[in-house]
Design a protein around this motif. Structure first.
Motif, PDB file in Angstrom:
ATOM      1  N   PRO A 139       0.827  -1.218   0.000  1.00  0.00           N
ATOM      2  CA  PRO A 139       0.000   0.000   0.000  1.00  0.00           C
ATOM      3  C   PRO A 139       0.856   1.260   0.000  1.00  0.00           C
ATOM      4  N   PHE A 140       0.430   2.256  -0.780  1.00  0.00           N
ATOM      5  CA  PHE A 140       1.090   3.553  -0.853  1.00  0.00           C
ATOM      6  C   PHE A 140       0.088   4.644  -0.469  1.00  0.00           C
ATOM      7  N   SER A 141       0.591   5.643   0.241  1.00  0.00           N
ATOM      8  CA  SER A 141      -0.242   6.784   0.650  1.00  0.00           C
ATOM      9  C   SER A 141       0.086   7.990  -0.218  1.00  0.00           C
ATOM     10  N   PHE A 142      -0.975   8.732  -0.580  1.00  0.00           N
ATOM     11  CA  PHE A 142      -0.829   9.900  -1.442  1.00  0.00           C
ATOM     12  C   PHE A 142      -1.700  11.031  -0.904  1.00  0.00           C
ATOM     13  N   ILE A 143      -1.465  12.220  -1.429  1.00  0.00           N
ATOM     14  CA  ILE A 143      -2.298  13.384  -1.125  1.00  0.00           C
ATOM     15  C   ILE A 143      -3.327  13.536  -2.241  1.00  0.00           C
ATOM     16  N   LEU A 144      -4.587  13.689  -1.849  1.00  0.00           N
ATOM     17  CA  LEU A 144      -5.653  13.968  -2.809  1.00  0.00           C
ATOM     18  C   LEU A 144      -6.234  15.328  -2.477  1.00  0.00           C
ATOM     19  N   ASN A 145      -5.974  16.318  -3.345  1.00  0.00           N
ATOM     20  CA  ASN A 145      -6.463  17.674  -3.118  1.00  0.00           C
ATOM     21  C   ASN A 145      -7.915  17.815  -3.561  1.00  0.00           C
ATOM     22  N   ARG A 146      -8.566  18.857  -3.081  1.00  0.00           N
ATOM     23  CA  ARG A 146      -9.941  19.133  -3.490  1.00  0.00           C
ATOM     24  C   ARG A 146      -9.977  19.415  -4.995  1.00  0.00           C
ATOM     25  N   ASN A 147     -11.043  18.895  -5.653  1.00  0.00           N
ATOM     26  CA  ASN A 147     -11.205  18.980  -7.110  1.00  0.00           C
ATOM     27  C   ASN A 147     -10.113  18.226  -7.868  1.00  0.00           C
ATOM     28  N   GLN A 148      -9.596  17.184  -7.231  1.00  0.00           N
ATOM     29  CA  GLN A 148      -8.614  16.316  -7.877  1.00  0.00           C
ATOM     30  C   GLN A 148      -9.173  14.900  -7.907  1.00  0.00           C
ATOM     31  N   ALA A 149      -8.689  14.085  -8.849  1.00  0.00           N
ATOM     32  CA  ALA A 149      -9.182  12.712  -9.009  1.00  0.00           C
ATOM     33  C   ALA A 149      -8.009  11.745  -9.000  1.00  0.00           C
ATOM     34  N   ILE A 150      -8.234  10.559  -8.461  1.00  0.00           N
ATOM     35  CA  ILE A 150      -7.306   9.442  -8.552  1.00  0.00           C
ATOM     36  C   ILE A 150      -7.962   8.383  -9.439  1.00  0.00           C
ATOM     37  N   MET A 151      -7.261   7.937 -10.471  1.00  0.00           N
ATOM     38  CA  MET A 151      -7.828   7.037 -11.473  1.00  0.00           C
ATOM     39  C   MET A 151      -7.107   5.701 -11.422  1.00  0.00           C
ATOM     40  N   LEU A 152      -7.879   4.610 -11.385  1.00  0.00           N
ATOM     41  CA  LEU A 152      -7.345   3.245 -11.411  1.00  0.00           C
ATOM     42  C   LEU A 152      -7.513   2.714 -12.833  1.00  0.00           C
ATOM     43  N   GLY A 153      -6.597   3.101 -13.724  1.00  0.00           N
ATOM     44  CA  GLY A 153      -6.748   2.755 -15.124  1.00  0.00           C
ATOM     45  C   GLY A 153      -8.055   3.300 -15.658  1.00  0.00           C
ATOM     46  N   GLY A 154      -8.720   2.507 -16.494  1.00  0.00           N
ATOM     47  CA  GLY A 154     -10.031   2.889 -16.981  1.00  0.00           C
ATOM     48  C   GLY A 154     -11.146   2.178 -16.247  1.00  0.00           C
ATOM     49  N   LEU A 155     -10.823   1.637 -15.041  1.00  0.00           N
ATOM     50  CA  LEU A 155     -11.796   0.825 -14.311  1.00  0.00           C
ATOM     51  C   LEU A 155     -12.485   1.579 -13.183  1.00  0.00           C
ATOM     52  N   GLY A 156     -11.944   2.695 -12.767  1.00  0.00           N
ATOM     53  CA  GLY A 156     -12.595   3.434 -11.689  1.00  0.00           C
ATOM     54  C   GLY A 156     -11.835   4.699 -11.373  1.00  0.00           C
ATOM     55  N   ARG A 157     -12.542   5.647 -10.786  1.00  0.00           N
ATOM     56  CA  ARG A 157     -11.883   6.872 -10.331  1.00  0.00           C
ATOM     57  C   ARG A 157     -12.626   7.430  -9.122  1.00  0.00           C
ATOM     58  N   LEU A 158     -11.866   8.137  -8.302  1.00  0.00           N
ATOM     59  CA  LEU A 158     -12.393   8.722  -7.075  1.00  0.00           C
ATOM     60  C   LEU A 158     -12.042  10.199  -7.058  1.00  0.00           C
ATOM     61  N   GLU A 159     -13.036  11.063  -6.795  1.00  0.00           N
ATOM     62  CA  GLU A 159     -12.844  12.510  -6.797  1.00  0.00           C
ATOM     63  C   GLU A 159     -13.213  13.081  -5.427  1.00  0.00           C
ATOM     64  N   LEU A 160     -12.423  14.055  -4.990  1.00  0.00           N
ATOM     65  CA  LEU A 160     -12.761  14.827  -3.792  1.00  0.00           C
ATOM     66  C   LEU A 160     -13.388  16.139  -4.280  1.00  0.00           C
ATOM     67  N   ILE A 161     -14.705  16.244  -4.142  1.00  0.00           N
ATOM     68  CA  ILE A 161     -15.413  17.377  -4.747  1.00  0.00           C
ATOM     69  C   ILE A 161     -15.775  18.461  -3.742  1.00  0.00           C
ATOM     70  N   ASP A 162     -15.705  18.170  -2.434  1.00  0.00           N
ATOM     71  CA  ASP A 162     -16.035  19.198  -1.438  1.00  0.00           C
ATOM     72  C   ASP A 162     -15.431  18.781  -0.109  1.00  0.00           C
ATOM     73  N   GLY A 163     -15.139  19.793   0.727  1.00  0.00           N
ATOM     74  CA  GLY A 163     -14.600  19.506   2.044  1.00  0.00           C
ATOM     75  C   GLY A 163     -13.267  20.168   2.270  1.00  0.00           C
ATOM     76  N   PRO A 164     -12.329  19.510   2.918  1.00  0.00           N
ATOM     77  CA  PRO A 164     -11.030  20.106   3.232  1.00  0.00           C
ATOM     78  C   PRO A 164     -10.190  20.318   1.973  1.00  0.00           C
ATOM     79  N   ASP A 165      -9.094  21.054   2.140  1.00  0.00           N
ATOM     80  CA  ASP A 165      -8.204  21.298   1.002  1.00  0.00           C
ATOM     81  C   ASP A 165      -7.569  20.009   0.510  1.00  0.00           C
ATOM     82  N   ARG A 166      -7.326  19.078   1.399  1.00  0.00           N
ATOM     83  CA  ARG A 166      -6.703  17.814   1.015  1.00  0.00           C
ATOM     84  C   ARG A 166      -7.094  16.717   1.994  1.00  0.00           C
ATOM     85  N   VAL A 167      -7.088  15.503   1.524  1.00  0.00           N
ATOM     86  CA  VAL A 167      -7.191  14.312   2.352  1.00  0.00           C
ATOM     87  C   VAL A 167      -6.050  13.382   1.936  1.00  0.00           C
ATOM     88  N   TYR A 168      -5.823  12.363   2.728  1.00  0.00           N
ATOM     89  CA  TYR A 168      -4.783  11.384   2.418  1.00  0.00           C
ATOM     90  C   TYR A 168      -5.442  10.061   2.028  1.00  0.00           C
TER      91      TYR A 168
END
Length: 501
Positions: free
Chosen positions: A349-378
């Motif tokens: 497992p690797f930890s990353f920073i996900l900023n607001r209005n940013q997306a993490i994409m798992l190839g073309g199989l899925g993606r996760l977006e932080l659309i509201d809330g804090p400036d960043r989550v981990y």
């Protein structure tokens, strides 16, 4: 016979070494280890030498090392017991002896499972890990196919699920189909894919939360790895203890959770059971029908070493076809894409920073977006697919290009333009608002069925995430499975850098 020659790896048969005379695989593990340790020049005692010889599986090779067939040099063309060579036998018309010898060797190979006749589909799956037609055609997707178990009165059910795909690999309300009165042993397979420092008891407690909707008479829970034989002996002992005389054993569960491999693992820890193994592969639907292996082949694993009880002579262990979930993300993949998407080795497992209005994409199989809330989550990623970070607008643009058949960085899927155009479009699978409870412990998991999950860490009043997947299926939230895997990173660290330990 000179024992030191055997230990030194020099069992000479007319000037040839052991490797030339026969493959090392013909030896048992102990005997092979002895032969490979020739550099130590260790000499075995007579008792140790006899034990090593008795462990050799091949009868011809065992006869050579025991001295039964040796009187000086060995003629490779000599027919055992005939006193003549193959050439002389042929010249003298002794063809019947040659045919009898060949027939005996073929029969012995068949008994050992080395000459098993299989269909073309099984041969292709075993040697090439693929099928010649879409694998979805061979799967069973209706759990009502298991309703015949409701009317069986004498059985133990072993329900197998994939620990890397919870709750996607569980069949809701399974008790309605197989019956609620049968004793059930719940097995979570593929524990070898998790990080080494997992806590077994805490993991069992977490796993039991998802068993309430199964409506089953669960007797015990086991965490195993069928591929690595981890926990299989404890499972076999539990099955033997809870099973009554004459009861059959049925393995049930979703497709591709490892039922067939678990059956093979039980055969591997049995005396002489490996030759009865069944076909197992990473492609869902490998088992097309009900496969039965008599319990007498599970000596020392499921039946006593002295042999099965009279009531167990007709009992068997059954491998049932897996019930495939059409909501799984892997249902849209080809055989080659499955290899890259399904995790096959221990995850890091690797930890990353996900900023607001940013997306993490798992190839073309899925993606996760932080659309509201804090400036960043981990976020801590548990998947074999390399994640790609970008802003929300860029993520939408990449998906549009993929839908038009253009190759992008998002893989899988991969292939020609027609393949990419036929891949299902991404739709919103969920939108979830939650509270961050701890700075260094994960609060929530977002699970992508069949390919892994993303754990979210941080302390904040509220945050809103949005997840996408093909056709909007196969994504859910759950309590964190491994909340302590988050590694503290600096806000200024690159989001593509590996997490420092």
């Amino acid at each position: 016979m000179n024992q030191s020659n055997i230990v030194a790896g020099l069992p000479v048969v007319e000037g040839t070494s052991l490797d030339e005379a026969s493959p090392t695989s013909a030896l048992s593990e102990d005997a092979a280890e002895v032969c490979k340790s020739g550099s130590t020049k260790k000499v075995l005692s007579d008792e140790e030498y006899r034990q090593a010889v008795n462990d050799i599986e091949d009868p011809d090779l065992r006869a050579i090392f025991s001295g039964d067939s040796l009187s000086g040099a060995v003629d490779p063309n000599r027919i055992p017991g005939s006193g003549s060579s193959l050439e002389s036998s042929t010249e003298s018309g002794n063809a019947a002896s040659i045919d009898a010898l060949a027939e005996a060797r073929l029969r012995r190979r068949a008994e050992q499972g080395r000459d098993r006749i299989v269909c073309q589909r099984c041969h292709t799956l075993k040697h090439y890990s693929r099928v010649d037609r879409p694998w979805r055609e061979d799967t069973v997707s209706d759990p009502r196919s298991l309703t015949f178990l409701r009317y069986r009165t004498n059985l133990v059910a072993v329900v197998v699920c994939d620990l890397f795909d919870i709750p996607g690999s569980l069949i809701p309300h399974l008790g309605e189909f197989i019956g609620e009165r049968h004793p059930v042993i719940l097995v979570a397979n593929k524990v070898d894919l998790l990080p080494k420092d997992y806590h077994e008891e805490r993991l069992k407690m977490w796993f039991k939360r998802f068993t309430k909707d199964l409506d089953l008479n669960i007797q015990s829970v086991h965490l195993v790895s069928a591929l690595k034989n981890l926990g299989t002996r404890e499972l076999a002992a539990d099955i033997s203890e809870r099973r009554r005389a004459g009861q059959d054993i049925y393995m049930v569960g979703r497709a591709n959770v490892g039922k067939s491999e678990l059956l093979n693992a039980l055969l591997r820890i049995s005396i002489g059971g490996s030759k009865h193994r069944v076909l197992a592969s990473h492609i869902p639907g490998t088992t097309m029908g009900l496969a039965a292996v008599p319990l007498r082949h599970f000596v020392k694993a499921l039946v006593p070493a002295e042999g099965p009880r009279p009531q167990d002579r007709q009992a068997s262990l059954y491998d049932t076809p897996g019930v495939f979930s059409s909501k799984s993300i892997t249902s849209h993949l080809t055989s080659d894409e499955l290899k890259s998407a399904i995790c096959s080795k221990r995850i890091v497992p690797f930890s990353f920073i996900l900023n607001r209005n940013q997306a993490i994409m798992l190839g073309g199989l899925g993606r996760l977006e932080l659309i509201d809330g804090p400036d960043r989550v981990y976020v801590t990623v548990f998947t074999s697919i390399r994640p790609h970070f970008t802003n929300v607008e860029r993520a939408a643009e990449l998906m549009r290009r993929l839908e038009q058949g253009e190759r992008t960085i998002l893989q899988p899927p991969f292939g020609d333009s027609e393949r990419l155009k036929s891949f299902p479009q991404h739709r919103v699978a969920l939108e979830h608002t939650f509270e961050g409870l701890h700075r260094q412990h994960a609060t929530l998991d977002v699970a992508f069925a069949g390919i892994g999950w993303i754990a979210i860490t941080g302390q904040f009043p509220t945050a809103t995430i949005r997840a996408f997947s093909p056709n909007g299926h196969g994504v859910c939230t759950r309590p964190p499975m491994m909340p302590f895997e988050y590694k503290k990173i600096s806000p200024h660290m690159s989001v593509t850098r590996k997490t420092p330990k």
